[in-house]
Enzyme design. Structure first.
Site, PDB file in Angstrom:
ATOM      1  N   ARG A   1      -9.918   0.624   8.692  1.00 53.68           N
ATOM      2  CA  ARG A   1      -9.483  -0.733   9.020  1.00 53.68           C
ATOM      3  C   ARG A   1     -10.574  -1.526   9.712  1.00 53.68           C
ATOM      4  O   ARG A   1     -10.353  -2.708  10.022  1.00 53.68           O
ATOM      5  CB  ARG A   1      -8.275  -0.665   9.950  1.00 53.68           C
ATOM      6  CG  ARG A   1      -6.922  -0.826   9.231  1.00 53.68           C
ATOM      7  CD  ARG A   1      -5.862  -0.631  10.272  1.00 53.68           C
ATOM      8  NE  ARG A   1      -4.617  -1.292  10.010  1.00 53.68           N
ATOM      9  CZ  ARG A   1      -3.539  -0.680   9.508  1.00 53.68           C
ATOM     10  NH1 ARG A   1      -3.585   0.568   9.145  1.00 53.68           N
ATOM     11  NH2 ARG A   1      -2.419  -1.340   9.373  1.00 53.68           N
TER      12      ARG A   1
ATOM     13  N   ARG B   1      11.337  -6.547   5.428  1.00 56.29           N
ATOM     14  CA  ARG B   1      11.234  -5.096   5.656  1.00 56.29           C
ATOM     15  C   ARG B   1      11.752  -4.725   7.035  1.00 56.29           C
ATOM     16  O   ARG B   1      12.386  -3.692   7.213  1.00 56.29           O
ATOM     17  CB  ARG B   1       9.767  -4.649   5.493  1.00 56.29           C
ATOM     18  CG  ARG B   1       9.585  -3.152   5.604  1.00 56.29           C
ATOM     19  CD  ARG B   1       8.164  -2.735   5.293  1.00 56.29           C
ATOM     20  NE  ARG B   1       7.292  -2.866   6.446  1.00 56.29           N
ATOM     21  CZ  ARG B   1       5.986  -2.586   6.430  1.00 56.29           C
ATOM     22  NH1 ARG B   1       5.398  -2.189   5.314  1.00 56.29           N
ATOM     23  NH2 ARG B   1       5.261  -2.707   7.515  1.00 56.29           N
TER      24      ARG B   1
ATOM     25  N   LYS C   1       0.824  -1.221   0.000  1.00 57.14           N
ATOM     26  CA  LYS C   1       0.000   0.000   0.000  1.00 57.14           C
ATOM     27  C   LYS C   1       0.859   1.273   0.000  1.00 57.14           C
ATOM     28  O   LYS C   1       0.590   2.209  -0.745  1.00 57.14           O
ATOM     29  CB  LYS C   1      -0.938   0.039   1.222  1.00 57.14           C
ATOM     30  CG  LYS C   1      -1.898  -1.127   1.320  1.00 57.14           C
ATOM     31  CD  LYS C   1      -2.931  -0.913   2.414  1.00 57.14           C
ATOM     32  CE  LYS C   1      -2.376  -0.835   3.830  1.00 57.14           C
ATOM     33  NZ  LYS C   1      -1.765  -2.104   4.299  1.00 57.14           N
TER      34      LYS C   1
ATOM     35  N   ARG D   1      -0.678  -8.939  13.624  1.00 61.39           N
ATOM     36  CA  ARG D   1      -1.254  -7.945  12.705  1.00 61.39           C
ATOM     37  C   ARG D   1      -2.059  -8.618  11.598  1.00 61.39           C
ATOM     38  O   ARG D   1      -3.098  -8.114  11.177  1.00 61.39           O
ATOM     39  CB  ARG D   1      -0.126  -7.085  12.101  1.00 61.39           C
ATOM     40  CG  ARG D   1       0.421  -6.079  13.109  1.00 61.39           C
ATOM     41  CD  ARG D   1       1.810  -5.595  12.752  1.00 61.39           C
ATOM     42  NE  ARG D   1       1.859  -4.808  11.539  1.00 61.39           N
ATOM     43  CZ  ARG D   1       2.959  -4.667  10.798  1.00 61.39           C
ATOM     44  NH1 ARG D   1       4.087  -5.266  11.149  1.00 61.39           N
ATOM     45  NH2 ARG D   1       2.927  -3.933   9.717  1.00 61.39           N
TER      46      ARG D   1
ATOM     47  N   ARG E   1      10.999  -0.479  12.179  1.00 59.57           N
ATOM     48  CA  ARG E   1       9.677  -0.513  12.817  1.00 59.57           C
ATOM     49  C   ARG E   1       9.614  -1.627  13.857  1.00 59.57           C
ATOM     50  O   ARG E   1       9.853  -2.793  13.548  1.00 59.57           O
ATOM     51  CB  ARG E   1       8.586  -0.724  11.759  1.00 59.57           C
ATOM     52  CG  ARG E   1       8.215   0.548  11.052  1.00 59.57           C
ATOM     53  CD  ARG E   1       7.144   0.339  10.012  1.00 59.57           C
ATOM     54  NE  ARG E   1       5.933  -0.308  10.521  1.00 59.57           N
ATOM     55  CZ  ARG E   1       4.790  -0.327   9.858  1.00 59.57           C
ATOM     56  NH1 ARG E   1       4.685   0.261   8.686  1.00 59.57           N
ATOM     57  NH2 ARG E   1       3.737  -0.939  10.369  1.00 59.57           N
TER      58      ARG E   1
HETATM   59  P1  AMP Z   1       0.462   0.622   9.200  1.00 59.71           P
HETATM   60  O1  AMP Z   1       1.650   1.520   9.044  1.00 59.71           O
HETATM   61  O2  AMP Z   1      -0.708   1.042   8.325  1.00 59.71           O
HETATM   62  O3  AMP Z   1       0.798  -0.832   9.018  1.00 59.71           O
HETATM   63  O4  AMP Z   1      -0.054   0.783  10.698  1.00 59.71           O
HETATM   64  C1  AMP Z   1       0.760   0.419  11.801  1.00 59.71           C
HETATM   65  C2  AMP Z   1      -0.098   0.290  13.042  1.00 59.71           C
HETATM   66  O5  AMP Z   1      -0.732   1.534  13.341  1.00 59.71           O
HETATM   67  C3  AMP Z   1      -1.229  -0.726  12.961  1.00 59.71           C
HETATM   68  O6  AMP Z   1      -0.803  -2.042  13.227  1.00 59.71           O
HETATM   69  C4  AMP Z   1      -2.173  -0.184  14.036  1.00 59.71           C
HETATM   70  O7  AMP Z   1      -1.713  -0.510  15.324  1.00 59.71           O
HETATM   71  C5  AMP Z   1      -2.038   1.320  13.867  1.00 59.71           C
HETATM   72  N1  AMP Z   1      -3.023   1.851  12.903  1.00 59.71           N
HETATM   73  C6  AMP Z   1      -2.773   2.429  11.681  1.00 59.71           C
HETATM   74  N2  AMP Z   1      -3.903   2.786  11.067  1.00 59.71           N
HETATM   75  C7  AMP Z   1      -4.918   2.414  11.884  1.00 59.71           C
HETATM   76  C8  AMP Z   1      -6.339   2.468  11.792  1.00 59.71           C
HETATM   77  N3  AMP Z   1      -6.960   2.965  10.708  1.00 59.71           N
HETATM   78  N4  AMP Z   1      -7.055   1.984  12.844  1.00 59.71           N
HETATM   79  C9  AMP Z   1      -6.463   1.479  13.935  1.00 59.71           C
HETATM   80  N5  AMP Z   1      -5.138   1.371  14.072  1.00 59.71           N
HETATM   81  C10 AMP Z   1      -4.364   1.828  13.061  1.00 59.71           C
END
Ligand code: AMP
Length: 189
Positions: A89, A128, A14, A145, A134
């Site tokens: 999400r 990654r 993404k 996740r 991260r």
């Molecule tokens: P990402 O970078 O999109 O993989 O997001 C990393 C983490 O941020 C996720 O595993 C969640 O803990 C949190 N997070 C990001 N976006 C959301 C969302 N829309 N709703 C809830 N938690 C989020």
């Protein structure tokens, strides 16, 4: 004004694809994960709350996430379009997004889904993790996740399909080929 959601599991590409789309279409990019990581880095109260969930691979509560999203969106206006990456999400987040956009006289234009099998996602995320820095790119948190994705996020595909907004693209292949398919879907709206 286009509101495009890029949808898929962690590691589906993404972020990579959002960057390319932003470059091509002069859209703005909202990555809720990036917003939260910036808050953590700055040591804000929100960042401290978010970290507790992120480190466990869990989702930040919907009400908090929706208010962050609205503030981030409004800060980007006016613009040609926005790519939503990592939001919504959950179904309540999708409902809140529809309402938020309606209040601003606009709507979701399309949802671009990147489909990638779980085994490959784990492989990509572990790789990654070697360079991303991260804390959540480790095997245990990756598994959590993906479970959260299947239980809470994947049902959104059906939700958007019913609304005739879902376009699914095979997320395995060259970055350029996948990008070309996404552009085709965007150009069709
Ligand atoms: P990402 O970078 O999109 O993989 O997001 C990393 C983490 O941020 C996720 O595993 C969640 O803990 C949190 N997070 C990001 N976006 C959301 C969302 N829309 N709703 C809830 N938690 C989020």
């Amino acid at each position: 004004m286009k509101n495009i959601i890029i949808f898929g599991a962690p590691g589906s590409g993404k972020g990579t694809q959002s960057d390319l789309l932003v470059e091509k279409y002069a859209f703005r990019h909202i990555s809720t994960g990036d917003v939260l990581r910036a808050e953590i880095k700055q040591g804000t109260e929100l960042g401290q709350t978010a970290k507790k969930y992120i480190d466990k691979g869990q989702l930040i509560p919907d009400s908090l996430m929706v208010s962050i999203l609205a503030a981030t969106y409004d800060a980007m206006l006016p613009c040609e379009g926005v790519i939503f990456d990592g939001f919504p999400r959950t179904i309540p987040q999708a409902e809140a997004l529809a309402e938020m956009l309606q209040e601003r006289g606009t709507e979701v234009s399309c949802v671009l889904e990147l489909h990638v099998a779980d085994e490959l996602l784990v492989e990509r995320l572990v790789l990654r993790g070697k360079t991303s820095g991260r804390a959540d790119d480790n095997e245990q948190t990756i598994k959590a996740r993906l479970e959260v994705y299947h239980n809470q996020t994947a049902p959104l595909a059906e939700w958007y399909k019913k609304r005739n907004l879902l376009r699914t693209v095979n997320g395995v292949g060259s970055i350029e080929d996948i990008n070309a398919q996404l552009c085709k879907a965007i150009d069709a709206i």
